[in-house]
Design an enzyme around this catalytic site. Structure first.
Site, PDB file in Angstrom:
ATOM      1  N   GLU A 130     -23.130 -17.816  26.225  1.00  0.00           N
ATOM      2  CA  GLU A 130     -22.216 -18.491  25.283  1.00  0.00           C
ATOM      3  C   GLU A 130     -22.920 -19.599  24.516  1.00  0.00           C
ATOM      4  O   GLU A 130     -22.465 -20.023  23.465  1.00  0.00           O
ATOM      5  CB  GLU A 130     -21.063 -19.163  26.049  1.00  0.00           C
ATOM      6  CG  GLU A 130     -19.987 -18.244  26.533  1.00  0.00           C
ATOM      7  CD  GLU A 130     -19.050 -19.003  27.486  1.00  0.00           C
ATOM      8  OE1 GLU A 130     -18.883 -20.242  27.338  1.00  0.00           O
ATOM      9  OE2 GLU A 130     -18.527 -18.343  28.403  1.00  0.00           O
TER      10      GLU A 130
ATOM     11  N   ASP B  70     -31.380 -23.231  42.920  1.00  0.00           N
ATOM     12  CA  ASP B  70     -31.919 -23.467  44.256  1.00  0.00           C
ATOM     13  C   ASP B  70     -31.367 -22.468  45.268  1.00  0.00           C
ATOM     14  O   ASP B  70     -30.169 -22.168  45.270  1.00  0.00           O
ATOM     15  CB  ASP B  70     -31.541 -24.888  44.707  1.00  0.00           C
ATOM     16  CG  ASP B  70     -32.222 -25.278  46.008  1.00  0.00           C
ATOM     17  OD1 ASP B  70     -33.461 -25.395  45.996  1.00  0.00           O
ATOM     18  OD2 ASP B  70     -31.523 -25.435  47.022  1.00  0.00           O
TER      19      ASP B  70
HETATM   20  O1  TEU Z   1     -35.886 -24.308  49.120  1.00  0.00           O
HETATM   21  C1  TEU Z   1     -35.231 -23.198  49.669  1.00  0.00           C
HETATM   22  C2  TEU Z   1     -35.829 -22.444  50.747  1.00  0.00           C
HETATM   23  O2  TEU Z   1     -35.379 -21.337  50.908  1.00  0.00           O
HETATM   24  C3  TEU Z   1     -36.832 -22.916  51.738  1.00  0.00           C
HETATM   25  O3  TEU Z   1     -37.691 -21.849  52.046  1.00  0.00           O
HETATM   26  C4  TEU Z   1     -37.623 -24.045  51.273  1.00  0.00           C
HETATM   27  O4  TEU Z   1     -38.650 -23.490  50.531  1.00  0.00           O
HETATM   28  C5  TEU Z   1     -38.105 -24.996  52.340  1.00  0.00           C
HETATM   29  O5  TEU Z   1     -39.382 -25.378  52.049  1.00  0.00           O
HETATM   30  C6  TEU Z   1     -38.040 -24.468  53.742  1.00  0.00           C
HETATM   31  O6  TEU Z   1     -39.219 -23.961  54.225  1.00  0.00           O
HETATM   32  C7  TEU Z   1     -35.114 -25.055  48.238  1.00  0.00           C
HETATM   33  C8  TEU Z   1     -35.879 -26.238  47.679  1.00  0.00           C
HETATM   34  O7  TEU Z   1     -36.975 -25.806  46.929  1.00  0.00           O
HETATM   35  C9  TEU Z   1     -36.243 -27.154  48.802  1.00  0.00           C
HETATM   36  O8  TEU Z   1     -36.993 -28.251  48.357  1.00  0.00           O
HETATM   37  C10 TEU Z   1     -34.969 -27.636  49.452  1.00  0.00           C
HETATM   38  O9  TEU Z   1     -35.275 -28.410  50.575  1.00  0.00           O
HETATM   39  C11 TEU Z   1     -34.081 -26.474  49.867  1.00  0.00           C
HETATM   40  O10 TEU Z   1     -33.922 -25.511  48.834  1.00  0.00           O
HETATM   41  C12 TEU Z   1     -32.692 -26.960  50.203  1.00  0.00           C
HETATM   42  O11 TEU Z   1     -32.024 -27.329  49.032  1.00  0.00           O
END
Ligand code: TEU
Length: 502
Positions: free
Chosen positions: A223, A192
């Protein structure tokens, strides 16, 4: 499956909370998922990627992780997760889980300890004053204050404190977490917010040191034999993006450039060419993604005059011709499946679900909605519990009331209703994935010059894919049509249609 299965895999994304509810509490869970494994087998996918399944206060749908080594009780138990992995493997389906290294939860042991003991704050970004004026990606300041007056950084919601990757303990912790899950049979991890981990006082996106983290993770993955690292990397610069895919770093990353494209032949052609030309030098297979739990569903997106995707206001509520969007989403599905590399299918995409744009505001749960003061509707509309069967909500999702309401009109879109309808989206995905398994996936393509508004190419197996994005029908090249996203008459491919020929 081959050692490099991930190079050409079809990967199905399960948003567990909205997939299937096994215990009647209105939220999807592992019991529901396990009971639907035959459906996924029949769909013809190679792997499942699950969004975070860890214990979480659900301030951001589970992306606020309180414990990286256990399962959220609403979803089930660690024992059930292990059984799920075994059952998937028995069906020859790989399992990919989500790892969230950029931030944790205010309910994690580390954060609770930090609150109690200011000497234990170095695993996060604490300071006496905000170090900069960064805004949270969900809206509002990225700094929040704790009762004793110090501030901490959270790029997302305040419940998601950012971890400090300058602290070696954080590195050690995540390497251990990877081992924990690899030892339980997990075949890969989706990382993520992968480009955000390393921070300076003035920048947090794509700092060079982040690559050291993934070089180390690659050693850990290696590994365990072949385990796959997949990055969630949103970067406008495709050269910078490809750096994450160098041979000693991540295996693949989501292709958001393609996802963000308008339904436009030039934009798509540009994106496909750029994707291929940036992936080839690093030897990584591209990925093709049309949707996920963060973006507007393609049926709705492609029916709008502006069919691009951007996070900002999501063009929510702008008119969409859903019939047109549906036709284009069918054509896009076959296009994505035909391109060289791996392909992702987000749950409900195979049912042709539209974005639900008319949710009552009081049921919205995405922190984006509240933190933008209602300006951004957030992502709940693409996270509605799936319709499985029956004539009315909860459409076989479970026996309880689903955590987000389903539209009445989804009776026509249930998996059951589509199963026996040969022309349904579900059967298009099934047929497409079956042919793809034999003839598509990893490899290269050769473009065919069929005009500026036609995306036509031949794959190594001899299969030719033709997508007509122009207004008028175009003659198909010679060959037998093995699948098409819409009707073909007299060898003419209508507008917004894809055909596969051999
Ligand atoms: O998303 C990360 C992110 O960079 C954001 O652009 C996200 O796409 C979000 O829609 C904001 O516009 C990830 C996950 O896919 C998202 O569901 C999470 O909310 C986020 O990380 C935080 O962990």
């Amino acid at each position: 499956m081959s050692q490099t299965w991930w190079r050409g895999a079809a990967i199905y994304q399960v948003y567990l909370r909205s997939f299937a509810d096994g215990n009647g509490d209105g939220a999807g869970d592992l019991a529901g998922l396990r009971s639907r494994l035959p459906y996924l087998k029949e769909l013809g996918i190679d792997a499942i990627w699950l969004n975070p399944w860890y214990p979480s206060p659900m301030a951001d749908g589970g992306y606020d992780v309180a414990d990286y080594r256990d399962i959220e009780p609403v979803f089930g138990t660690l024992g059930e997760a292990e059984r799920f992995i075994e059952e998937a493997h028995e069906l020859d389906i790989k399992v990919i889980i989500d790892v969230v290294p950029n931030h944790s939860s205010t309910e994690s042991e580390w954060f609770k300890e930090a609150l109690e003991n200011p000497a234990a704050r170095d695993r996060f970004w604490f300071a006496d004053e905000p170090l900069n004026d960064w805004q949270s990606i969900f809206g509002g300041s990225a700094w929040s204050q704790v009762p004793d007056g110090q501030w901490y950084l959270h790029l997302f919601a305040p419940e998601q404190p950012d971890l400090n990757w300058a602290n070696p303990e954080v590195h050690q912790e995540f390497e251990d977490v990877l081992r924990f899950w690899f030892e339980r049979g997990v075949d890969g991890v989706r990382i993520d917010s992968a480009a955000l981990l390393i921070k300076s006082d003035t920048a947090y996106e794509d700092l060079d040191e982040v690559h050291d983290v993934y070089r180390r993770w690659r050693e850990v993955a290696d590994e365990y034999g072949e385990r796959v690292l997949i990055g969630e990397v949103w970067l406008p610069d495709q050269e910078r993006f490809a750096r994450y895919l160098r041979p000693d770093e991540l295996h693949t990353a989501f292709n958001f450039d393609f996802l963000s494209c308008a339904w436009d032949p030039r934009d798509l052609r540009r994106s496909i060419d750029l994707t291929l030309s940036t992936h080839t030098p690093v030897g990584a297979p591209p990925t093709w993604v049309l949707s996920n739990h963060d973006v507007t569903r393609p049926v709705t997106r492609y029916g709008r005059a502006d069919s691009t995707f951007a996070h900002g206001g999501r063009l929510h509520g702008t008119p969409s011709d859903l019939e047109l969007g549906y036709r284009r989403a069918r054509a896009a599905a076959l296009l994505a499946m035909a391109l060289p590399g791996s392909v992702y299918v987000y749950q409900g995409e195979e049912l042709g679900l539209p974005e639900v744009e008319d949710l009552p505001n009081e049921v919205r749960q995405d922190p984006m909605y509240a933190r933008s003061g209602g300006e951004n509707p957030g992502r709940d509309g693409c996270r509605i519990p799936l319709p499985w069967s029956g004539e009315e909500p909860p459409f076989g999702f479970g026996t309880g009331t689903p955590w987000l309401p389903q539209p009445e009109g989804w009776r026509k879109l249930t998996a059951e209703a589509q199963r026996t309808d040969l022309g349904s989206m579900l059967n298009l995905y099934r047929s497409g994935l079956a042919i793809r398994r034999e003839r598509l996936g990893d490899g290269t393509l050769t473009w065919l010059p069929l005009g500026e508004e036609v995306l036509a190419f031949t794959r190594d197996s001899g299969l030719t894919s033709v997508t007509n994005l122009g207004a008028d029908p175009v003659p198909l090249p010679a060959g037998e049509v093995v699948l098409a996203s819409g009707p073909i008459e007299d060898g003419l491919l209508p507008s917004d249609t894809t055909a596969w020929l051999v």
